[in-house]
Design an enzyme around this catalytic site. Structure first.
Site, PDB file in Angstrom:
ATOM      1  N   SER B  46       0.876  -1.167   0.000  1.00  0.00           N
ATOM      2  CA  SER B  46       0.000   0.000   0.000  1.00  0.00           C
ATOM      3  C   SER B  46       0.917   1.221   0.000  1.00  0.00           C
ATOM      4  CB  SER B  46      -0.897  -0.021   1.239  1.00  0.00           C
ATOM      5  OG  SER B  46      -1.888   0.962   1.113  1.00  0.00           O
ATOM      6  N   GLU B  47       0.756   2.113  -0.984  1.00  0.00           N
ATOM      7  CA  GLU B  47       1.789   3.121  -1.220  1.00  0.00           C
ATOM      8  C   GLU B  47       1.859   4.211  -0.152  1.00  0.00           C
ATOM      9  OE1 GLU B  47      -0.718   2.510  -3.317  1.00  0.00           O
ATOM     10  OE2 GLU B  47      -1.574   4.357  -4.153  1.00  0.00           O
ATOM     11  N   ASN B  48       0.927   4.216   0.792  1.00  0.00           N
ATOM     12  CA  ASN B  48       1.093   5.137   1.917  1.00  0.00           C
ATOM     13  C   ASN B  48       2.141   4.640   2.907  1.00  0.00           C
ATOM     14  OD1 ASN B  48      -0.968   3.146   2.384  1.00  0.00           O
ATOM     15  ND2 ASN B  48      -1.503   4.200   4.269  1.00  0.00           N
TER      16      ASN B  48
END
Lengths: 233, 220
Positions: B46-48
């Site tokens: 998840s790119e966060n």
């Protein structure tokens, strides 16, 4: 050990004046500096340029500053959760620079690492590339993107000590460590402030050298944007 | 019979191989997580700032500090790790992530994608999409073949502002599975059960390449 502790948000932001450039940590409403945002809203400083991945929601986070028209320009990657933002943008009241999320993070990183610029493939061939230098390395095009120049960075951490060392919790880390490195003056609000020496040096995410002011925040709401759950088995 | 969103997700899940690190976009791609074949070990990014994303939490166990890139409350799985946004896009840029699955408004026959902006109407921003499409070595687009007005989303050239150029490899829609040919063109690989090649041709504005018999899509 240099003591970086201030009394609270009001003192921490006392020299933030009209027209400055601010970085604000957080992803969505996760890990945003709630106390400092409230203090900025109360102080009513205006004509701000805000660098933040998102722009809050209508009634929380940076959305509160937008509502009061304190923001002149927003530099973000995704602003889809804020109807007032979209209205101000489409009507031309608000200046907006939308940039790829990885570019945003890495321009912070470059500032904190003392590098003037980066090359990234993100945005090549799109309107993001307009007016930017393109360099080809090994057959692939990259855009030249400059390090950010921010007067203040305001971040939120889970734990911090009086020397300014920070530890973040879970995905509320997000942009906070890279922004903490990037501000000319960095302000950190933390859920728990301890004496220097109480945190294990091996566990520090942001060394205190990057942090100029620190305080223990209060009354964190930690609002959830999308409460998703699964059914119990 | 065209495929449902769930069936599109199910079909894409068959492309995931053991040991893959995968980034799932918002919308249909998120559903892919529900259909990852048993016995296959996959790590979701998840790119966060998370590797090892788990399912939604049980009621009462939501943690405001633990969300995915769609801002949904999630959980972590054993072996997961947390990092900052710069490192997250560092691993994407360095092609450590094996597969990216995302949605699109338009895809062109040379692999360009548009999915972030409708001028004058929608200005939500590109989020991490431009970074992902510019760097990922393998990108699958999950989308509807035609828009609500009945117009093809598989075009000779995108009409909306681009997210990335020359980057899409495969598309799965409610009608078909298609590869983008290196020299341009949508190569028809599979069709939804009962959907004719002719119907797919009518629904595809870009150059459609059909060679030999086209098998039906299977999701089992």
């Amino acid at each position: 050990m240099i003591n970086k502790v201030v009394s609270g948000a009001e003192e921490a932001i006392k020299d933030i004046s009209d027209g400055v450039t601010l970085m604000l940590g957080g992803f969505g409403l996760c890990g945003i500096p709630e106390n400092c945002i409230t203090a900025l809203v109360d102080k009513k400083v205006k004509n701000l340029t805000c660098i933040s991945n998102n722009a809050g929601v209508d009634d929380f986070g940076i959305g509160l500053m937008l509502k009061q028209r304190q923001v002149k320009k927003m530099i973000s990657s995704y602003v889809g959760e804020n109807a007032e933002f979209e209205r101000q943008l489409l009507s031309g009241e608000l200046e907006v620079d939308l940039i790829p999320q990885g570019t945003l993070a890495t321009r912070c990183l470059a500032a904190g690492y003392g590098m003037p610029a980066i090359f990234t493939p993100a945005g090549v061939g799109t309107e993001v590339a307009q007016g930017k230098e393109v360099r080809n390395f090994d057959g692939k095009d990259y855009l030249l993107e400059y390090a950010f120049d921010a007067d203040f960075a305001i971040v939120k951490a889970w734990k911090g000590d009086t020397a300014g060392n920070l530890i973040f919790r879970s995905t509320s880390r997000n942009f906070n460590p890279v922004m903490a490195m990037a501000g000319k003056i960095t302000i950190a609000e933390v859920e728990e402030l301890v004496e220097a020496g109480a945190l294990d040096p091996d566990h520090i995410h942001t060394p205190g050298i990057y942090v100029h002011r620190i305080f223990q925040g209060k009354d964190y709401e930690k609002r959830i944007e999308q409460r998703t759950i699964r059914k119990a088995q | 019979m065209s495929f449902s969103k769930e069936e599109i997700a199910q079909r894409i899940a068959k492309e995931i191989k053991d040991g893959y690190y995968v980034n799932l976009g918002i919308g249909i791609p998120t559903l892919v997580a529900n259909y990852i074949p048993k016995g296959i070990n996959v790590v979701l990014q998840s790119e966060n700032g998370l590797l090892g994303m788990g399912p939604f939490p049980f009621e009462g166990e939501e943690d405001a500090d633990l969300i995915n890139a769609g801002k949904q409350t999630i959980t972590t799985l054993p072996g997961s790790s947390i990092f900052d946004s710069a490192m997250s896009f560092g691993m994407i840029r360095a092609q450590k992530v094996d597969l990216t699955i995302l949605g699109a408004m338009e895809v062109s026959e040379n692999g360009d994608i548009a999915n972030w902006k409708i001028p004058g109407k929608m200005v939500k921003g590109m989020g991490g999409a431009m970074d992902l499409v510019a760097s990922a070595k393998n990108i699958i687009v999950a989308m509807q073949h035609v828009n609500k007005a009945g117009e093809s989303k598989l075009l000779p050239k995108c009409t909306l502002p681009l997210t990335g150029v020359n980057c899409i490899k495969k598309i799965v829609t409610e009608l078909a599975v298609l590869d983008i040919l290196p020299g341009g063109g949508f190569k028809l690989l599979e069709r939804a059960p009962g959907v004719s090649v002719e119907f797919i041709r009518q629904s595809t504005l870009g150059r459609l390449v059909v060679e030999g018999e086209i098998p039906e899509m299977r999701v089992d």
